[in-house]
Motif scaffolding. Structure first.
Motif, PDB file in Angstrom:
ATOM      1  N   ALA A 106     124.674  33.353 118.010  1.00 17.73           N
ATOM      2  CA  ALA A 106     125.922  33.317 118.786  1.00 17.73           C
ATOM      3  C   ALA A 106     125.984  32.051 119.650  1.00 17.73           C
ATOM      4  CB  ALA A 106     126.042  34.573 119.643  1.00 17.73           C
ATOM      5  N   ALA A 107     124.866  31.664 120.233  1.00 17.01           N
ATOM      6  CA  ALA A 107     124.835  30.440 121.049  1.00 17.01           C
ATOM      7  C   ALA A 107     125.068  29.204 120.185  1.00 17.01           C
ATOM      8  CB  ALA A 107     123.503  30.332 121.784  1.00 17.01           C
ATOM      9  N   ASN A 108     124.430  29.159 119.031  1.00 19.69           N
ATOM     10  CA  ASN A 108     124.597  28.003 118.149  1.00 19.69           C
ATOM     11  C   ASN A 108     126.022  27.893 117.611  1.00 19.69           C
ATOM     12  OD1 ASN A 108     121.996  27.032 118.472  1.00 19.69           O
ATOM     13  ND2 ASN A 108     121.191  28.203 116.746  1.00 19.69           N
ATOM     14  N   ARG A 109     126.726  29.020 117.533  1.00 20.90           N
ATOM     15  CA  ARG A 109     128.143  29.007 117.133  1.00 20.90           C
ATOM     16  C   ARG A 109     129.055  28.760 118.338  1.00 20.90           C
ATOM     17  NH1 ARG A 109     126.403  33.659 114.103  1.00 20.90           N
ATOM     18  NH2 ARG A 109     127.304  34.968 115.741  1.00 20.90           N
ATOM     19  N   ARG A 110     128.452  28.592 119.500  1.00 23.93           N
ATOM     20  CA  ARG A 110     129.159  28.354 120.761  1.00 23.93           C
ATOM     21  C   ARG A 110     130.048  29.531 121.166  1.00 23.93           C
ATOM     22  NH1 ARG A 110     127.715  23.294 122.065  1.00 23.93           N
ATOM     23  NH2 ARG A 110     127.427  21.782 120.419  1.00 23.93           N
ATOM     24  N   GLU A 111     129.637  30.733 120.795  1.00 30.20           N
ATOM     25  CA  GLU A 111     130.361  31.949 121.188  1.00 30.20           C
ATOM     26  C   GLU A 111     129.913  32.441 122.561  1.00 30.20           C
ATOM     27  OE1 GLU A 111     130.956  33.806 116.709  1.00 30.20           O
ATOM     28  OE2 GLU A 111     129.255  34.474 117.924  1.00 30.20           O
ATOM     29  N   ILE A 112     128.720  32.039 122.979  1.00 24.28           N
ATOM     30  CA  ILE A 112     128.211  32.379 124.301  1.00 24.28           C
ATOM     31  C   ILE A 112     127.746  31.095 124.974  1.00 24.28           C
ATOM     32  CG2 ILE A 112     127.582  34.748 123.676  1.00 24.28           C
ATOM     33  CD1 ILE A 112     124.678  33.868 123.361  1.00 24.28           C
ATOM     34  N   HIS A 113     127.707  31.113 126.299  1.00 27.29           N
ATOM     35  CA  HIS A 113     127.352  29.915 127.062  1.00 27.29           C
ATOM     36  C   HIS A 113     125.869  29.818 127.391  1.00 27.29           C
ATOM     37  CE1 HIS A 113     131.691  30.493 127.940  1.00 27.29           C
ATOM     38  NE2 HIS A 113     131.694  29.199 127.672  1.00 27.29           N
ATOM     39  N   THR A 128     101.626  33.367 115.412  1.00 31.96           N
ATOM     40  CA  THR A 128     102.269  32.049 115.357  1.00 31.96           C
ATOM     41  C   THR A 128     103.417  31.906 116.356  1.00 31.96           C
ATOM     42  OG1 THR A 128     103.785  32.755 113.603  1.00 31.96           O
ATOM     43  CG2 THR A 128     101.689  31.758 112.912  1.00 31.96           C
ATOM     44  N   PHE A 129     103.808  32.995 117.008  1.00 27.79           N
ATOM     45  CA  PHE A 129     104.908  32.957 117.972  1.00 27.79           C
ATOM     46  C   PHE A 129     104.423  32.338 119.278  1.00 27.79           C
ATOM     47  CE2 PHE A 129     107.653  34.931 121.246  1.00 27.79           C
ATOM     48  CZ  PHE A 129     108.891  34.527 120.767  1.00 27.79           C
ATOM     49  N   LYS A 130     105.055  31.225 119.667  1.00 22.88           N
ATOM     50  CA  LYS A 130     104.642  30.523 120.890  1.00 22.88           C
ATOM     51  C   LYS A 130     105.340  31.078 122.122  1.00 22.88           C
ATOM     52  CE  LYS A 130     103.596  26.334 118.423  1.00 22.88           C
ATOM     53  NZ  LYS A 130     104.129  25.099 117.930  1.00 22.88           N
ATOM     54  N   GLY A 131     106.595  31.436 121.973  1.00 24.25           N
ATOM     55  CA  GLY A 131     107.364  31.952 123.100  1.00 24.25           C
ATOM     56  C   GLY A 131     108.848  31.900 122.806  1.00 24.25           C
ATOM     57  N   GLN A 132     109.615  32.589 123.638  1.00 24.61           N
ATOM     58  CA  GLN A 132     111.057  32.664 123.410  1.00 24.61           C
ATOM     59  C   GLN A 132     111.747  31.321 123.606  1.00 24.61           C
ATOM     60  OE1 GLN A 132     112.870  36.725 124.410  1.00 24.61           O
ATOM     61  NE2 GLN A 132     111.218  36.540 125.911  1.00 24.61           N
ATOM     62  N   THR A 133     111.317  30.561 124.592  1.00 20.72           N
ATOM     63  CA  THR A 133     111.918  29.248 124.824  1.00 20.72           C
ATOM     64  C   THR A 133     111.709  28.344 123.618  1.00 20.72           C
ATOM     65  OG1 THR A 133     111.560  29.466 127.200  1.00 20.72           O
ATOM     66  CG2 THR A 133     111.940  27.228 126.349  1.00 20.72           C
ATOM     67  N   GLU A 134     110.496  28.327 123.099  1.00 23.68           N
ATOM     68  CA  GLU A 134     110.194  27.509 121.917  1.00 23.68           C
ATOM     69  C   GLU A 134     110.978  27.995 120.697  1.00 23.68           C
ATOM     70  OE1 GLU A 134     106.870  27.219 124.822  1.00 23.68           O
ATOM     71  OE2 GLU A 134     107.998  28.889 123.986  1.00 23.68           O
ATOM     72  N   PHE A 135     111.103  29.307 120.553  1.00 24.43           N
ATOM     73  CA  PHE A 135     111.870  29.893 119.449  1.00 24.43           C
ATOM     74  C   PHE A 135     113.329  29.428 119.519  1.00 24.43           C
ATOM     75  CE2 PHE A 135     114.577  33.221 117.693  1.00 24.43           C
ATOM     76  CZ  PHE A 135     114.000  33.466 116.456  1.00 24.43           C
ATOM     77  N   LEU A 136     113.919  29.518 120.708  1.00 24.89           N
ATOM     78  CA  LEU A 136     115.314  29.111 120.875  1.00 24.89           C
ATOM     79  C   LEU A 136     115.491  27.610 120.665  1.00 24.89           C
ATOM     80  CD1 LEU A 136     116.236  31.324 123.946  1.00 24.89           C
ATOM     81  CD2 LEU A 136     117.017  31.631 121.574  1.00 24.89           C
ATOM     82  N   ALA A 137     114.567  26.817 121.156  1.00 28.06           N
ATOM     83  CA  ALA A 137     114.641  25.375 120.959  1.00 28.06           C
ATOM     84  C   ALA A 137     114.590  25.024 119.478  1.00 28.06           C
ATOM     85  CB  ALA A 137     113.513  24.675 121.714  1.00 28.06           C
ATOM     86  N   GLU A 138     113.688  25.644 118.756  1.00 30.15           N
ATOM     87  CA  GLU A 138     113.597  25.391 117.317  1.00 30.15           C
ATOM     88  C   GLU A 138     114.887  25.779 116.612  1.00 30.15           C
ATOM     89  OE1 GLU A 138     111.112  27.249 113.638  1.00 30.15           O
ATOM     90  OE2 GLU A 138     109.924  26.562 115.351  1.00 30.15           O
ATOM     91  N   ARG A 139     115.443  26.920 116.958  1.00 30.79           N
ATOM     92  CA  ARG A 139     116.682  27.376 116.310  1.00 30.79           C
ATOM     93  C   ARG A 139     117.850  26.453 116.644  1.00 30.79           C
ATOM     94  NH1 ARG A 139     117.338  31.542 113.199  1.00 30.79           N
ATOM     95  NH2 ARG A 139     119.335  31.986 114.142  1.00 30.79           N
ATOM     96  N   ALA A 140     117.796  25.828 117.825  1.00 25.68           N
ATOM     97  CA  ALA A 140     118.872  24.906 118.227  1.00 25.68           C
ATOM     98  C   ALA A 140     118.636  23.493 117.720  1.00 25.68           C
ATOM     99  CB  ALA A 140     119.006  24.892 119.749  1.00 25.68           C
ATOM    100  N   GLY A 141     117.436  23.257 117.173  1.00 29.40           N
ATOM    101  CA  GLY A 141     117.121  21.932 116.650  1.00 29.40           C
ATOM    102  C   GLY A 141     116.817  20.910 117.729  1.00 29.40           C
ATOM    103  N   VAL A 142     116.252  21.379 118.858  1.00 30.29           N
ATOM    104  CA  VAL A 142     115.901  20.470 119.940  1.00 30.29           C
ATOM    105  C   VAL A 142     114.426  20.656 120.306  1.00 30.29           C
ATOM    106  CG1 VAL A 142     118.247  20.415 120.875  1.00 30.29           C
ATOM    107  CG2 VAL A 142     116.616  22.089 121.753  1.00 30.29           C
ATOM    108  N   SER A 143     113.888  19.672 121.016  1.00 26.34           N
ATOM    109  CA  SER A 143     112.479  19.795 121.422  1.00 26.34           C
ATOM    110  C   SER A 143     112.383  20.254 122.866  1.00 26.34           C
ATOM    111  CB  SER A 143     111.753  18.466 121.247  1.00 26.34           C
ATOM    112  OG  SER A 143     112.417  17.468 121.969  1.00 26.34           O
TER     113      SER A 143
END
Length: 143
Positions: A106-113, A128-143
């Motif tokens: 939803a965030a990547n579609r800009r439906e939520i802020h 292999t899960f590092k954390g939620q912040t890292e998960f979200l960053a990867e999904r958003a394509g940012v470091s």
């Protein structure tokens, strides 16, 4: 215009829904809140942790959010088997990731802020899960 905040429900075997249900009423007037969860675990958490002194509405997509101070709920598919509280298990980890994925989509579609994340168990999710912040960053394509 109020911001739209997505909330990932966290680990269904943990305290995520408890924390969410106790905190959301304080800011419903300030932001549109949408909780990514599933009906089975949400209903259990609601009956255990909330006086339900605030309105709720299930929606099928984020575009259905309206201006009222309501906690909007999105039923993330796959939550059809109740996970016991306190059970560290791959099933609990899979549900936590499903909620987080739905919120990030939803965030990547800009439906939520923004996204607020409830607690998860890294043990349940996997080594292999590092954390939620890292998960979200990867999904958003940012470091």
């Amino acid at each position: 215009m109020r911001p739209t905040i997505g909330i990932s429900a966290g680990d269904p075997a943990g305290i995520g829904l408890e924390v969410t249900l106790k905190s959301v009423p304080a800011f419903l007037a300030s932001a549109a809140c949408v909780l990514f969860t599933d009906r089975l675990h949400f209903e259990r958490g609601l009956s255990a942790f909330s006086r339900q002194d605030f309105p709720l509405r299930w929606i099928t997509k984020v575009s259905e959010i309206s201006p009222e101070p309501v906690l909007f709920l999105v039923d993330v598919p796959g939550g059809d088997e109740l996970i016991p509280w306190g059970e560290s298990s791959p099933r609990a980890g899979q549900r936590a990731i499903a909620y987080l994925t739905a919120a990030s989509d939803a965030a990547n579609r800009r439906e939520i802020h923004a996204i607020v994340t409830a607690p998860v168990s890294k043990v349940s999710i996997g080594a292999t899960f590092k954390g939620q912040t890292e998960f979200l960053a990867e999904r958003a394509g940012v470091s």
